[in-house]
Design an enzyme around this catalytic site. Structure first.
Site, mmCIF file in Angstrom:
data_model
loop_
_atom_site.group_PDB
_atom_site.id
_atom_site.type_symbol
_atom_site.label_atom_id
_atom_site.label_comp_id
_atom_site.label_asym_id
_atom_site.label_seq_id
_atom_site.Cartn_x
_atom_site.Cartn_y
_atom_site.Cartn_z
ATOM 1 N NE ARG A 103 -3.034 -0.437 3.380
ATOM 2 C CZ ARG A 103 -3.902 -0.480 4.293
ATOM 3 N NH1 ARG A 103 -5.184 -0.104 3.875
ATOM 4 N NH2 ARG A 103 -3.460 0.164 5.805
ATOM 5 C CG ASP A 104 4.067 4.550 0.353
ATOM 6 O OD1 ASP A 104 3.509 5.149 -0.468
ATOM 7 O OD2 ASP A 104 4.504 5.072 1.915
ATOM 8 C CG LEU A 105 4.440 -1.467 -4.123
ATOM 9 C CD1 LEU A 105 4.020 -2.301 -4.804
ATOM 10 C CD2 LEU A 105 6.271 -2.300 -3.514
ATOM 11 C CG ASN A 152 8.363 3.637 0.405
ATOM 12 O OD1 ASN A 152 9.275 4.638 0.981
ATOM 13 N ND2 ASN A 152 7.560 3.374 0.789
ATOM 14 C CB THR A 154 3.112 8.430 -2.365
ATOM 15 O OG1 THR A 154 3.678 8.059 -0.553
ATOM 16 C CG2 THR A 154 3.298 9.764 -2.948
#
Length: 260
Positions: A46-48, A52, A87
């Site tokens: 849920r934040d690739l 990161n 993001t």
């Protein structure tokens, strides 16, 4: 924890040119393998995004920052699955349109945005807000239709938007130097309907990875000065000559750089 020299976002910012196609394929195979491993263990990241993804000087990347991750399939708590995830530039359209539930497909949309960023050397959708992001997505993919996304009209925020007039997608215009297979993989990742969006396991078997040029072995990647370690650029920053091929390396070159 291991010290990793770079994150992909910072590296792309200072590199004079994008990764080679063979290098992009290697990075994508590693990313898809990692994401597939998470999904097979019921984990949504849920934040690739490129910041990161950490990369060492041996051509290996690692997925980091699981602060927004959750187990997929856990009972949904009060308020349902939050839309305050991923993001903005990497956020899937179903989340932007207020879907109350979503699946591993939201990570695969982010993977598609990362793939495009590796090719362009800059983020694909550099929007300042959600409405502008949707407008950019509609422009690249063409506006959603009943055939391309049957569930679109049932999403909470769909009725608040006025869709632009129908138009064909712009993938070939945006990515002029990509092969047909490469465009197909990118379009399969950036697909409106999450039910039709390609999975990590399916993407790993895509023909893009078996056509020339083949993926480069990670050991053959050039190295870069690490800002995190306080290393200073060379006189000609970030230019790495091709590594000399020793006899012991010849099998690797045959396996990864020369079409069979």
């Amino acid at each position: 924890m291991d010290f990793i020299e770079h994150d992909l976002k910072s590296l792309l910012t200072v590199m004079p040119s994008p990764f080679l196609q063979s290098e992009t394929k290697t990075l994508m195979l590693q990313l898809l393998s990692a994401v597939g491993h998470c999904h097979s263990n019921w984990i949504l990241h849920r934040d690739l995004k490129t910041s990161n993804l950490l990369m060492n000087n041996r051509g290996t990347i690692k997925v980091a920052d699981f602060g927004l991750a959750r187990r997929y399939g856990d009972p949904v708590g009060v308020g349902g699955m939050t839309q305050l995830v991923v993001t903005l530039w990497y956020r899937a359209p179903e989340i932007l349109l207020g879907a109350s539930t979503y699946s591993t497909a939201v990570d695969m949309w982010s993977v598609g945005c990362i793939f495009a960023e590796l090719l362009l050397k800059e983020p694909l959708f550099q929007a300042k807000g959600e409405i502008e992001l949707l407008s950019m997505i509609f422009k690249l993919l063409g506006p959603p239709t009943h055939s391309s996304w049957p569930e679109y009209s049932s999403l909470p925020l769909a009725k608040t938007l006025t869709l632009p007039s129908p138009q064909p997608h712009q993938f070939r215009t945006k990515f002029q130097y990509m092969t047909t297979a490469g465009i197909d993989l990118l379009m399969s990742l950036l697909t409106y309907d999450p039910e039709r969006r390609i999975t990590a396991e399916e993407a790993l078997q895509h023909p893009y990875f078996t056509e020339s040029p083949l993926p480069k072995h990670p050991d053959l990647f050039g190295s870069f000065p690490s800002a995190a370690a306080g290393e200073k650029p060379r006189r000609k920053p970030f230019e790495s000559p091709s590594a000399p091929v020793r006899a012991a390396d010849y099998k690797l070159v045959m396996d990864f750089d020369i079409p069979q």
